[in-house]
Design an enzyme around this catalytic site. Structure first.
Site, PDB file in Angstrom:
ATOM      1  N   ASP A 133     -15.004  40.571  34.409  1.00 51.06           N
ATOM      2  CA  ASP A 133     -14.187  39.551  35.597  1.00 51.06           C
ATOM      3  C   ASP A 133     -15.274  39.456  36.634  1.00 51.06           C
ATOM      4  O   ASP A 133     -15.064  38.823  37.527  1.00 51.06           O
ATOM      5  CB  ASP A 133     -13.036  40.634  36.096  1.00 51.06           C
ATOM      6  CG  ASP A 133     -12.045  40.900  35.306  1.00 51.06           C
ATOM      7  OD1 ASP A 133     -11.915  39.882  34.276  1.00 51.06           O
ATOM      8  OD2 ASP A 133     -11.229  41.749  35.374  1.00 51.06           O
ATOM      9  N   GLU A 228      -5.492  34.272  34.774  1.00 52.11           N
ATOM     10  CA  GLU A 228      -3.971  34.895  34.505  1.00 52.11           C
ATOM     11  C   GLU A 228      -3.514  35.489  35.724  1.00 52.11           C
ATOM     12  O   GLU A 228      -2.307  35.548  35.809  1.00 52.11           O
ATOM     13  CB  GLU A 228      -4.600  36.124  33.637  1.00 52.11           C
ATOM     14  CG  GLU A 228      -5.149  37.180  34.012  1.00 52.11           C
ATOM     15  CD  GLU A 228      -5.625  38.368  33.052  1.00 52.11           C
ATOM     16  OE1 GLU A 228      -4.710  38.768  32.184  1.00 52.11           O
ATOM     17  OE2 GLU A 228      -6.585  38.862  33.325  1.00 52.11           O
TER      18      GLU A 228
END
Ligand code: F6P
Length: 336
Positions: A133, A228
């Site tokens: 991430d 997401e």
């Protein structure tokens, strides 16, 4: 010196290359003894610990996942299932029992928090940031990110040809609950037309307008890259929500793809292998110099370190003024 090494939190490409970087340097250059702690901090609770040697470190450079295993065990968590537990005592006892001079913690934000708790408890710790991430504060990049971006970019490239053949809108959902770095970088690298990040608000009418404007310019298909973690209604997944809204708004045939765990699996890119190797080597150097309580970090092209206490509890998020967003906007990409 005797060091223990563990990997904690979600896995990502490059962890094994980091383990190799730390341990080979420790054993062959500094003559240290190295022990692998299995399944993250749980291994310290279960005393699931084995000594590593040159042989056990073979074949790790390009191997995905983590040979040490991982878990999301947070022994210092103050609420939830760990509340009132004596996990911290058990862990500190194990560290004393094995006589570790330092624990190397490889992990993301949760791991950095636990590492900070260990430091506060008097344990010598050196940590290394690990996440696809790229949201660990205090480092420009963490290993795993480049690999995830490459995988997502390849997927976007593939969606381009089917989108243009069918004149469809393709929505692809990539990982990133709070931070949209993967969506931003893969979206830009893959030529996405609309890129939605958790950090930036979006308006579905703007997205619809962007798709219709492309049609007017002779481009009857669009690629939408969504993280997401963007907000949705009715508990829907990001890609499903955006695809339904686009179809309703524009009447365009729209399809969705959720890339999922493919982004975390498999072999690291050459960039991540090098970063992992450099970070691993630097971690061992910090230990040899007795510079504990530090997280290895990349600043520009330099490998350096920052105090773990400064990193813990923070997130590195995309900001509106990021130069990639500015450049994207100048090229007509819609960010919502
Ligand atoms: O490693 C970070 C991350 O990949 C997130 O982007 C993702 O949402 C999350 O981990 C999911 O991981 P898990 O299902 O293993 O908790």
């Amino acid at each position: 010196m005797k060091i223990g090494i563990l990997t904690s939190g979600g896995d990502c490409p490059g962890i094994n290359a980091t383990i190799r970087g730390v341990c080979k340097t420790a054993i062959s250059h500094y003559g240290m003894e190295v022990y692998g702690i299995h399944n993250g901090f749980r291994g310290l609770m279960d005393e699931d610990i084995t000594q590593l040697n040159e042989k056990s470190l073979t074949g790790l450079l390009n191997l995905g996942g983590t040979v040490l295993g991982t878990s999301r065990e947070k022994p210092f968590r103050k609420k939830g299932i760990s509340a009132g537990s004596n996990k911290p005592d058990i862990i500190l006892n194990t560290i004393r029992k094995f006589g570790f001079d330092c624990i190397v913690c490889i992990g993301g934000n949760g791991t950095q928090k636990t590492a900070a708790e260990l430091v506060a408890s008097g344990v010598n710790v050196v940590s290394i940031p690990k996440t696809i991430d790229n949201d660990v504060w205090g480092t420009d990049v963490s290993f795993g990110f480049d690999s995830a971006v490459s995988i997502a970019t390849d997927a976007i490239d593939r969606l381009h040809s089917t989108a243009s053949s069918h004149q469809r809108v393709m929505v692809i959902e990539v990982m990133g609950h709070k931070a949209g770095w993967i969506a931003l970088y893969s979206g830009m690298a893959g030529g996405g037309d609309i890129i939605l990040l958790p950090e930036l608000p979006f308006n579905i009418h703007h997205i619809g307008d962007a798709i219709i404007n492309r049609l007017k310019k002779g481009k009857p298909y669009s690629i939408v890259v969504v993280a997401e973690g963007i907000p949705t209604l009715g508990g829907k997944k990001a890609a499903q929500y955006i695809a339904e809204e686009i179809e309703y708004e524009t009447g365009f045939e729209t399809r969705e793809t959720v890339l999922g765990y493919i982004q975390r699996g498999g072999s690291p890119t050459a960039f991540d292998r090098i970063l992992a190797t450099r970070m691993g080597g630097h971690a061992t150097e910090l230990i040899a110099q007795g510079r504990f309580g530090q997280m290895v970090s990349l600043r520009g092209t330099d490998i350096t370190s920052v105090p773990i206490s400064e990193v813990a509890g923070k997130l590195k998020l995309v900001t509106e003024d990021d130069d990639l967003i500015t450049q994207g906007r100048r090229m007509g990409i819609c960010f919502g």
